[in-house]
Write an enzyme that holds these catalytic residues in place. Structure first.
Site, PDB file in Angstrom:
ATOM      1  N   ASP A  23      19.071  17.470  -1.446  1.00  0.00           N
ATOM      2  CA  ASP A  23      19.703  17.680  -0.117  1.00  0.00           C
ATOM      3  C   ASP A  23      21.256  17.212  -0.062  1.00  0.00           C
ATOM      4  OD1 ASP A  23      19.392  19.027   1.765  1.00  0.00           O
ATOM      5  OD2 ASP A  23      17.747  17.401   2.929  1.00  0.00           O
ATOM      6  N   ASN A  25      24.324  18.670   0.921  1.00  0.00           N
ATOM      7  CA  ASN A  25      25.442  19.017   0.809  1.00  0.00           C
ATOM      8  C   ASN A  25      26.878  19.352   1.523  1.00  0.00           C
ATOM      9  OD1 ASN A  25      24.428  19.277  -2.134  1.00  0.00           O
ATOM     10  ND2 ASN A  25      25.097  21.343  -2.758  1.00  0.00           N
ATOM     11  N   GLY A  26      25.996  20.351   3.070  1.00  0.00           N
ATOM     12  CA  GLY A  26      26.060  20.341   4.089  1.00  0.00           C
ATOM     13  C   GLY A  26      26.754  19.293   5.003  1.00  0.00           C
ATOM     14  N   ARG A  36      31.157  23.925   4.679  1.00  0.00           N
ATOM     15  CA  ARG A  36      30.129  23.273   3.651  1.00  0.00           C
ATOM     16  C   ARG A  36      30.591  23.545   2.494  1.00  0.00           C
ATOM     17  NH1 ARG A  36      25.077  22.666   6.433  1.00  0.00           N
ATOM     18  NH2 ARG A  36      24.155  23.799   4.899  1.00  0.00           N
ATOM     19  N   HIS A  40      29.155  22.254  -1.270  1.00  0.00           N
ATOM     20  CA  HIS A  40      28.388  22.886  -2.800  1.00  0.00           C
ATOM     21  C   HIS A  40      28.821  22.347  -3.956  1.00  0.00           C
ATOM     22  CE1 HIS A  40      25.145  23.668   0.394  1.00  0.00           C
ATOM     23  NE2 HIS A  40      25.804  24.846   0.647  1.00  0.00           N
ATOM     24  N   GLU A  70      14.213  30.115   1.788  1.00  0.00           N
ATOM     25  CA  GLU A  70      14.341  30.110   2.353  1.00  0.00           C
ATOM     26  C   GLU A  70      16.072  30.179   2.830  1.00  0.00           C
ATOM     27  OE1 GLU A  70      11.562  28.207   1.414  1.00  0.00           O
ATOM     28  OE2 GLU A  70      10.309  29.342   2.347  1.00  0.00           O
ATOM     29  N   ASN A  71      16.276  30.148   1.552  1.00  0.00           N
ATOM     30  CA  ASN A  71      18.274  29.599   2.138  1.00  0.00           C
ATOM     31  C   ASN A  71      18.825  30.935   2.525  1.00  0.00           C
ATOM     32  OD1 ASN A  71      18.228  26.501  -0.466  1.00  0.00           O
ATOM     33  ND2 ASN A  71      17.623  26.979   1.506  1.00  0.00           N
ATOM     34  N   TRP A  72      18.177  32.520   2.199  1.00  0.00           N
ATOM     35  CA  TRP A  72      18.776  33.293   2.356  1.00  0.00           C
ATOM     36  C   TRP A  72      19.167  33.610   4.199  1.00  0.00           C
ATOM     37  CZ3 TRP A  72      20.242  36.493  -1.463  1.00  0.00           C
ATOM     38  CH2 TRP A  72      19.788  36.027  -2.696  1.00  0.00           C
ATOM     39  N   ARG A 191      13.837  13.673  -3.565  1.00  0.00           N
ATOM     40  CA  ARG A 191      14.887  14.391  -2.787  1.00  0.00           C
ATOM     41  C   ARG A 191      16.139  13.409  -2.541  1.00  0.00           C
ATOM     42  NH1 ARG A 191      12.770  18.172   1.528  1.00  0.00           N
ATOM     43  NH2 ARG A 191      14.943  19.371   2.219  1.00  0.00           N
ATOM     44  N   ARG A 197      10.779  14.866   3.087  1.00  0.00           N
ATOM     45  CA  ARG A 197       9.886  16.713   3.071  1.00  0.00           C
ATOM     46  C   ARG A 197       9.191  17.064   1.924  1.00  0.00           C
ATOM     47  NH1 ARG A 197      12.464  17.202   7.287  1.00  0.00           N
ATOM     48  NH2 ARG A 197      14.738  18.174   6.257  1.00  0.00           N
TER      49      ARG A 197
HETATM   50  C1  FPP Z   1      21.167  21.511  -0.495  1.00  0.00           C
HETATM   51  O1  FPP Z   1      22.549  20.758   0.706  1.00  0.00           O
HETATM   52  C2  FPP Z   1      21.883  21.509  -1.792  1.00  0.00           C
HETATM   53  C3  FPP Z   1      21.707  23.239  -1.431  1.00  0.00           C
HETATM   54  C4  FPP Z   1      20.936  24.134  -0.965  1.00  0.00           C
HETATM   55  C5  FPP Z   1      21.984  24.099  -2.735  1.00  0.00           C
HETATM   56  C6  FPP Z   1      22.227  23.654  -4.619  1.00  0.00           C
HETATM   57  C7  FPP Z   1      22.758  24.175  -4.985  1.00  0.00           C
HETATM   58  C8  FPP Z   1      24.281  22.981  -5.820  1.00  0.00           C
HETATM   59  C9  FPP Z   1      23.789  21.609  -5.945  1.00  0.00           C
HETATM   60  C10 FPP Z   1      25.635  23.531  -6.040  1.00  0.00           C
HETATM   61  C11 FPP Z   1      25.531  24.689  -6.856  1.00  0.00           C
HETATM   62  C12 FPP Z   1      24.358  25.124  -8.069  1.00  0.00           C
HETATM   63  C13 FPP Z   1      24.213  24.602  -9.390  1.00  0.00           C
HETATM   64  C14 FPP Z   1      22.984  24.531 -10.347  1.00  0.00           C
HETATM   65  C15 FPP Z   1      25.755  24.964 -10.375  1.00  0.00           C
HETATM   66  P1  FPP Z   1      22.283  21.115   1.964  1.00  0.00           P
HETATM   67  O2  FPP Z   1      23.193  22.668   2.391  1.00  0.00           O
HETATM   68  O3  FPP Z   1      21.332  22.093   2.448  1.00  0.00           O
HETATM   69  O4  FPP Z   1      22.565  20.140   2.987  1.00  0.00           O
HETATM   70  P2  FPP Z   1      22.495  19.953   4.407  1.00  0.00           P
HETATM   71  O5  FPP Z   1      20.855  19.683   4.691  1.00  0.00           O
HETATM   72  O6  FPP Z   1      23.304  18.406   4.009  1.00  0.00           O
HETATM   73  O7  FPP Z   1      22.973  20.666   5.138  1.00  0.00           O
END
Ligand code: FPP
Length: 244
Positions: A23, A25-26, A36, A40, A70-72, A191, A197
């Site tokens: 968790d 990346n964003g 964002r 990733h 839920e990511n959709w 996490r 969570r």
């Molecule tokens: C959470 O960060 C991350 C994800 C929803 C996607 C995970 C994907 C990767 C690590 C990259 C690609 C995967 C592979 C297997 C090569 P978030 O976007 O929810 O961050 P935030 O909560 O800060 O917005």
């Protein structure tokens, strides 16, 4: 958790199965004024680092939450970018993954994934199917509740077909209908990003897991943080032990 802890890791008490909710990346991208998708991309590099660290530590089973049911809800552009990134990384890393004896598994309903992503995944699964050094299971269009419902349906149809009786449904029998029944239960769930969570990840398998929440955003996760989490796991086991 202490800031700096260089205590040795006991190789005899490694978690048999480590699961990670990747968790942050964003937020990592936002902090740098980047889109964002850049977060990733950096997150995918952290996956590479994580596999290396896991191999070096001698871990045997690693599960990663890459895309939830839920990511959709995210923008179509972000979803497409995530799957393109995944395809790109699979193609780039496949030789390396295969060379190190890693077997890639998937949990989740991948029917809904873009066709190219499914093809690349299938190539990766087939090419690594006989590897035995380490299993890496990627959650894609995965949800813990959906996995439990799927298992219940599979058992219900066997009962309806009179292939089994409802009294025969035990915890062990139920667990055999999960996506990857061969894997042991999760010993350590990590996490990142400071959120505390479970977010529908491996609900059945984490029943007795130690949970470690780390403040680091996923793109900054690396071997240092993996070792930190394992030290924490081992210190809890030493204090509260009881399981072999
Ligand atoms: C959470 O960060 C991350 C994800 C929803 C996607 C995970 C994907 C990767 C690590 C990259 C690609 C995967 C592979 C297997 C090569 P978030 O976007 O929810 O961050 P935030 O909560 O800060 O917005």
């Amino acid at each position: 958790m202490p800031e700096q802890n260089n205590a040795a890791i006991d190789p005899r008490h490694l978690p048999r199965h480590v699961a990670i909710i990747m968790d942050g990346n964003g937020r990592w991208a936002e902090q740098r004024g980047l889109p964002r998708t850049k977060g990733h991309e950096a997150g995918a590099d952290a996956v590479r680092e994580t596999l290396k660290a896991a191999r070096e530590l001698g871990l045997k089973v690693l599960s990663l939450y890459a895309f939830s049911t839920e990511n959709w809800r995210r923008s179509r552009a972000e979803v497409n970018a995530l799957f393109r990134l995944m395809s790109h990384h699979i193609r780039r890393e496949l030789d390396e993954i295969a060379k190190h004896g890693i077997r890639v598994r998937i949990m989740g309903d991948i029917e809904r994934l873009p066709e190219q992503a499914r093809k690349d995944l299938q190539t990766c699964i087939d090419r690594t199917a006989r590897n035995t050094e380490m299993d890496v299971c990627v959650g894609l269009n995965y949800g813990g509740r959906a996995e439990i419902v799927r298992a219940a349906r599979r058992l219900a149809s066997q009962c309806a077909a009179r292939a089994m009786r409802s009294e025969e449904i035990t915890e062990d029998r139920f667990a055999r209908e999960l996506y990857v029944p061969e894997h042991p239960e999760v010993d350590l769930l990590i996490r990142t990003s400071g959120e505390q969570r479970i977010s529908n990840f491996m609900l059945w398998q984490i029943s007795y897991a130690e949970i470690v929440f780390l403040p680091v955003l996923w793109p900054d996760f690396n071997g240092h943080w993996m070792r930190e989490a394992i030290r924490e796991f081992q210190s809890r086991r030493r204090r509260f032990g009881g399981r072999p």
